[in-house]
Structure formats: structure tokens, C-alpha cells
Design a protein around this motif. Sequence first.
Motif, PDB file in Angstrom:
ATOM      1  N   LYS A 200       0.821  -1.225   0.000  1.00 42.87           N
ATOM      2  CA  LYS A 200       0.000   0.000   0.000  1.00 42.87           C
ATOM      3  C   LYS A 200       0.853   1.274   0.000  1.00 42.87           C
ATOM      4  CE  LYS A 200      -2.762   1.224   3.505  1.00 42.87           C
ATOM      5  NZ  LYS A 200      -3.650   0.921   4.635  1.00 42.87           N
ATOM      6  N   LYS A 201       1.990   1.209   0.694  1.00 42.65           N
ATOM      7  CA  LYS A 201       2.860   2.388   0.789  1.00 42.65           C
ATOM      8  C   LYS A 201       3.388   2.857  -0.568  1.00 42.65           C
ATOM      9  CE  LYS A 201       6.295   2.436   3.775  1.00 42.65           C
ATOM     10  NZ  LYS A 201       7.435   1.916   4.572  1.00 42.65           N
ATOM     11  N   TYR A 202       3.437   1.950  -1.532  1.00 43.97           N
ATOM     12  CA  TYR A 202       4.211   2.235  -2.752  1.00 43.97           C
ATOM     13  C   TYR A 202       3.399   2.511  -4.007  1.00 43.97           C
ATOM     14  CZ  TYR A 202       8.224   1.245   0.047  1.00 43.97           C
ATOM     15  OH  TYR A 202       9.183   1.324   1.027  1.00 43.97           O
ATOM     16  N   ARG A 203       2.064   2.319  -3.945  1.00 46.66           N
ATOM     17  CA  ARG A 203       1.300   2.491  -5.201  1.00 46.66           C
ATOM     18  C   ARG A 203       1.422   3.907  -5.736  1.00 46.66           C
ATOM     19  NH1 ARG A 203      -2.685  -1.122  -2.530  1.00 46.66           N
ATOM     20  NH2 ARG A 203      -2.218  -3.171  -3.415  1.00 46.66           N
ATOM     21  N   GLU A 204       1.323   4.880  -4.852  1.00 42.22           N
ATOM     22  CA  GLU A 204       1.457   6.280  -5.277  1.00 42.22           C
ATOM     23  C   GLU A 204       2.839   6.554  -5.860  1.00 42.22           C
ATOM     24  OE1 GLU A 204      -0.394   9.341  -5.125  1.00 42.22           O
ATOM     25  OE2 GLU A 204      -1.936   7.794  -5.300  1.00 42.22           O
ATOM     26  N   ARG A 205       3.841   5.943  -5.230  1.00 44.19           N
ATOM     27  CA  ARG A 205       5.224   6.244  -5.599  1.00 44.19           C
ATOM     28  C   ARG A 205       5.536   5.803  -7.033  1.00 44.19           C
ATOM     29  NH1 ARG A 205       9.199   5.399  -0.547  1.00 44.19           N
ATOM     30  NH2 ARG A 205       7.202   5.866   0.418  1.00 44.19           N
ATOM     31  N   TYR A 206       4.834   4.774  -7.504  1.00 42.24           N
ATOM     32  CA  TYR A 206       5.160   4.263  -8.834  1.00 42.24           C
ATOM     33  C   TYR A 206       4.121   4.628  -9.892  1.00 42.24           C
ATOM     34  CZ  TYR A 206       8.985   2.208  -6.395  1.00 42.24           C
ATOM     35  OH  TYR A 206      10.116   2.059  -5.642  1.00 42.24           O
ATOM     36  N   THR A 207       3.440   5.747  -9.650  1.00 44.30           N
ATOM     37  CA  THR A 207       2.638   6.280 -10.748  1.00 44.30           C
ATOM     38  C   THR A 207       3.567   6.924 -11.778  1.00 44.30           C
ATOM     39  OG1 THR A 207       2.230   8.178  -9.333  1.00 44.30           O
ATOM     40  CG2 THR A 207       0.466   6.559  -9.505  1.00 44.30           C
ATOM     41  N   SER A 208       4.794   7.292 -11.341  1.00 43.19           N
ATOM     42  CA  SER A 208       5.846   7.629 -12.327  1.00 43.19           C
ATOM     43  C   SER A 208       6.286   6.327 -12.979  1.00 43.19           C
ATOM     44  CB  SER A 208       7.074   8.223 -11.641  1.00 43.19           C
ATOM     45  OG  SER A 208       6.762   9.404 -10.976  1.00 43.19           O
ATOM     46  N   ASP A 209       6.562   6.367 -14.276  1.00 41.63           N
ATOM     47  CA  ASP A 209       6.928   5.096 -14.910  1.00 41.63           C
ATOM     48  C   ASP A 209       8.412   4.773 -14.676  1.00 41.63           C
ATOM     49  OD1 ASP A 209       8.495   6.381 -16.779  1.00 41.63           O
ATOM     50  OD2 ASP A 209       7.219   5.909 -18.484  1.00 41.63           O
ATOM     51  N   TRP A 210       8.821   3.620 -15.173  1.00 43.33           N
ATOM     52  CA  TRP A 210      10.163   3.107 -14.910  1.00 43.33           C
ATOM     53  C   TRP A 210      11.256   4.049 -15.375  1.00 43.33           C
ATOM     54  CZ3 TRP A 210      13.329   2.253 -19.081  1.00 43.33           C
ATOM     55  CH2 TRP A 210      12.687   2.349 -20.319  1.00 43.33           C
ATOM     56  N   SER A 211      11.006   4.759 -16.507  1.00 47.34           N
ATOM     57  CA  SER A 211      12.085   5.610 -17.025  1.00 47.34           C
ATOM     58  C   SER A 211      12.233   6.870 -16.169  1.00 47.34           C
ATOM     59  CB  SER A 211      11.859   5.947 -18.504  1.00 47.34           C
ATOM     60  OG  SER A 211      10.683   6.696 -18.653  1.00 47.34           O
ATOM     61  N   ASP A 212      11.115   7.389 -15.629  1.00 49.80           N
ATOM     62  CA  ASP A 212      11.201   8.530 -14.696  1.00 49.80           C
ATOM     63  C   ASP A 212      11.944   8.113 -13.428  1.00 49.80           C
ATOM     64  OD1 ASP A 212       9.824  10.180 -16.357  1.00 49.80           O
ATOM     65  OD2 ASP A 212       7.877   9.856 -15.391  1.00 49.80           O
ATOM     66  N   ILE A 213      11.602   6.943 -12.916  1.00 52.58           N
ATOM     67  CA  ILE A 213      12.259   6.449 -11.698  1.00 52.58           C
ATOM     68  C   ILE A 213      13.757   6.285 -11.948  1.00 52.58           C
ATOM     69  CG2 ILE A 213      12.459   4.405 -10.193  1.00 52.58           C
ATOM     70  CD1 ILE A 213       9.998   6.085  -9.521  1.00 52.58           C
ATOM     71  N   ARG A 214      14.080   5.830 -13.142  1.00 49.00           N
ATOM     72  CA  ARG A 214      15.492   5.634 -13.495  1.00 49.00           C
ATOM     73  C   ARG A 214      16.221   6.984 -13.519  1.00 49.00           C
ATOM     74  NH1 ARG A 214      17.842   4.714 -18.665  1.00 49.00           N
ATOM     75  NH2 ARG A 214      19.715   3.425 -18.496  1.00 49.00           N
ATOM     76  N   GLN A 215      15.589   7.990 -14.095  1.00 50.94           N
ATOM     77  CA  GLN A 215      16.177   9.340 -14.114  1.00 50.94           C
ATOM     78  C   GLN A 215      16.379   9.870 -12.696  1.00 50.94           C
ATOM     79  OE1 GLN A 215      17.329  11.460 -16.334  1.00 50.94           O
ATOM     80  NE2 GLN A 215      16.910  10.290 -18.191  1.00 50.94           N
ATOM     81  N   GLN A 216      15.369   9.684 -11.863  1.00 54.34           N
ATOM     82  CA  GLN A 216      15.447  10.182 -10.476  1.00 54.34           C
ATOM     83  C   GLN A 216      16.576   9.487  -9.715  1.00 54.34           C
ATOM     84  OE1 GLN A 216      11.501   9.546  -8.895  1.00 54.34           O
ATOM     85  NE2 GLN A 216      10.574  10.661 -10.589  1.00 54.34           N
TER      86      GLN A 216
END
Length: 510
Positions: free
Chosen positions: A215-231
Motif C-alpha cells: 500500500k505504501k508504494y502504489r502512489e510512488r510508482y505512478t511515475s513510470d520506470w524511465s522517470d524512476i530511473r532518471q530520479q
Amino acid sequence: MGEKPNILLIMADDLGFSDLGCFGGEIDTPNLDELALSGQRFTQFYTNAKCSPSRAALLTGLYAEQVTEKADGGTLHARNNITLAEMLRLAGYTTMATGKWHLGESSERRPIARGFDRYWGLLSGCSNYFNPGDRRPDEPEPGRKNDNDIRPWCDQDTVMHPFNPKNKNFYTTDAITDHAIQFLNEVKSSEKPFFLYIPHCAPHFPLQAWPEDIKKYRERYTSDWSDIRQQRYLRLLELGIIDPSWGLPPADERAKRSYANLGNHAVETMAVYAAMVDRLDQGIGRVLSKLSELGKKENTLVLFLSDNGGCAEEIHCTPETPPGTVDSYRTVGAAWANASNTPWRLFKDFDHEGGISTPLIASWPARIKKPELIHDVAHIIDFMPTFAEIANIELPSHYKGQSLLPITGKSLVPFFDGEKDQASQRELFWLIGGAKAMRKGKWKIVTQGPKRVQAGIQIEAGHHSWELYDMENDRCELHNLANRHPEIVEWMANRWEEWHTKCLQDTALY
Ligand SMILES: [Ca+2]
């Protein structure tokens, strides 16, 4: 040196290079972050590219190719090597392990036969986290890799096959943590130092986690994989773990396809993966609290690493069921694994940096006085000489009537004491399922190997030849210099062949 330190060696399974907060990740890992900030983080620590070979090298201080039945996995032979547990037992340690073994299931190859006084865990490579055994009343059939594929577990030397947990709230990561704490309680009044090895299963597939953690993480991964990779890339730069001149490689070609295939499970997939890492960190927090409670924190060397890079395999045995629950069996896939391994190229099962680079954290309050990043090159074969040095024992040349292969690893203790080894010209070698590599100083040669399918990924014939990279200026392996320096490639390729020939000789007796 005073009393021999205790050793707590914790290993995650298939955790990517940047999954931890202290290595640029967005997953909550406060316990490991705290450990890292009070100790050292190694930024160029190498493992092998897959579970079993890393475990074989970790436990013997030898290359997996010298001590296992086949290079890409299999079992650990008992004839030419001594394990960390056998060695530390000679040095007066109590030896305990809980978690994934994956080095053979026959009686002479199980943990108890290889030097551990205590063992509880999974003998094979992976298993359903909530129910490794038979279907339970009022529950769906547990998700499995193949029909009737029930994996063997082991309590001391008693194999449990199937292992049907009595506890309805069984979850593998929690159970491993519970056993680690139980083992620590057993030695709380002991005068002897202890070695506790915790090879966790998480976050290796199948993706399964507790709902409250997911539950803690659903919001966090509304950014897609490539955004997360950039961050992650930006945070790795901020933390000083990577060099800005290396750049960020383009997204892996498999990633877009993988992300599209996840469809409406894309967010849930990474949320479950993150929840598994979160739970792993929670468990490590409980173990470290126990260590403090027993007054043993000061003189315990705690090491944390992953056995290989993030995994791009696309195994979705239950395509209609979202990941997370007991009845699902799915992997995180190439898109999220590409983010997991930021900034490196490729994945578990490859000898490019994405397969063999791990975060390594070392904490030892009594000895490691200066929190810092260690940028020197080190390797999973280095634990054997490290532990021998701190346990104050000469590595034996014979054990149980067998002569042992000489150790080529180097002790990490000088790094713990703040020494640098930047000019190191040590040679390191890799082989996994057709992929090969060698590192010496700043140079690395690497191939993806001949045309085949590796980890579910099609390797084209063009990847057969050696690539050459300057790891000081291009650790992301973007600029192949093989055509510019053919003489370096030839020299290193010959060294690799010599090493491989020697490995074959070392195992010729089997
Ligand atoms: Ca692994």
C-alpha cells in the motif's frame, strides 16, 4: 586486536544496484541507510551474475568455476575448498545460517555438512513466499513456477519437502528474520564469537508481499520506470556514488516492451517489489536491534550485499492474477529491472555492470571509524581472506584430508582501516552461461556470448566478440574501445582463457 569480532553477513537476492535509499533508491530502507551512514559503502564491489555462482564464491573465496559442477549454477563440491563456516569454526566461532542455500541438496552438500552449527531455510533457488508447500484449506493453490513444483526446505539437516508452514501468517522474509533472532538469542551468553549468515530470498521472484507494505508504494510508482530511473541517476550523482562523466545509458531496448506487457499491472508490479525490499529492511532492523539489545553491536562486523543485479526475466505464470498474493507467480520484468540497476547496462545473468555490481555496506563500530564511500575495486571472493584476518587464523592448505585450492581474493580489512588501493592491478574474471568478462585496473573486457537465449533474453550473434571499456571514464559501458586497442583485448582475452583453463583443471577431478 582485541576479542575476535562477531560477523553478520546479510545478502539480498536479485536486488538492483540502486534499490536502497543509501544507493539512490526511492524505496524506504531506513535501517540499511543508517547502517551505511555509520559505516562504509563500496561502490565498485563485484559479485557473480547469478545466485549459485555468487554463493559458491562468497562461501569459498574461490571462483565458482573452480568449485561447482557447472559454471552457471549447480552445486558446491566438497573436495577442494573450505567454506567460511568451516574456516571460522576452526577459529573458534559458532556458525549459523538462515535463508536460501542453493548450493546443493544432497546430504554432503547441505549447510550442516559444510560447517554450519545451525541452519534453517530454503535449499533451492526460490519458492512461494507465503506458502512454499501444499495448498491450505480456504486458500487458493499457491503460485508456482511449474505445476507441482514444490521446493525443498531444511531445518538443521532435516529436509522438509514439502514444507507446510503451520503459521497461517507465514512469510519467508519474516521467517528468516525470526530464525536469525532465535539464533542470536541462542548465543547471547556464549563466550565464543559468532558468524551468522543470512542469505535472504527477497526480492527474487515470485513477487509477493504483505498488503500493508504494498500500500505504501502504489502512489510512488505512478511515475513510470524511465522517470524512476532518471530520479535514481540524479540521486546517485548527488550521493557521489557515480561519476557524472559516465552518463546515463539509453533505456534498455527490452524495457519499453516489458512495461507495455505489464499493462494495468505495471504500478502494482513495482509496488510489490518495493514492498519486498521494504520488508527485508524491516527484518534487518529487527536483527540489528537484537544485536544492540544483546550488547554485541560494537564488535560485530555487519556486511550487506546483493548476490547479483536486478533480474529482467519475464516469467508471468499467472498473467491474469496481479502480483502480490499467494496465488500469483510473476517477475518484475526488464523495465523495472532497468530502473533497479540504474545506472548500469543489462541485468542478472550478464557480465556487464548491471549483472555483477552490488551495493555493499560494511559496518563495524569497533574498527570502522570513518563513514565513507570506498571506490576501490573488490570482489565477493574477498570475504574469505577478510574473515580469516579478523578471526586471526591462517587459511588452511588442507582440510579433512583434502588439499585446498589457493585463495586469490584480497582482505577488505585495509579498506576498513581507511587505506586506499586505487592503483590496484588485480585481475578479476567472470563467466556465466556464455557471457564472459575480465577486469584489470581500469580495463574491462566483456561479451554477451554466442547466439542463444539467456535469462529469457535473445542474445544475437553480433554480441559474440569482446567489448573493451575504460572503467575509470566509462563505467556505464557505452564506448566500446575494442577496435582502438586490439592489443589490450588480445592480451586480456588470453589471460581469460588461461584463467578458464586453470578452472577446468581445478575441477577435473570431479
Ligand atoms: Ca540472485
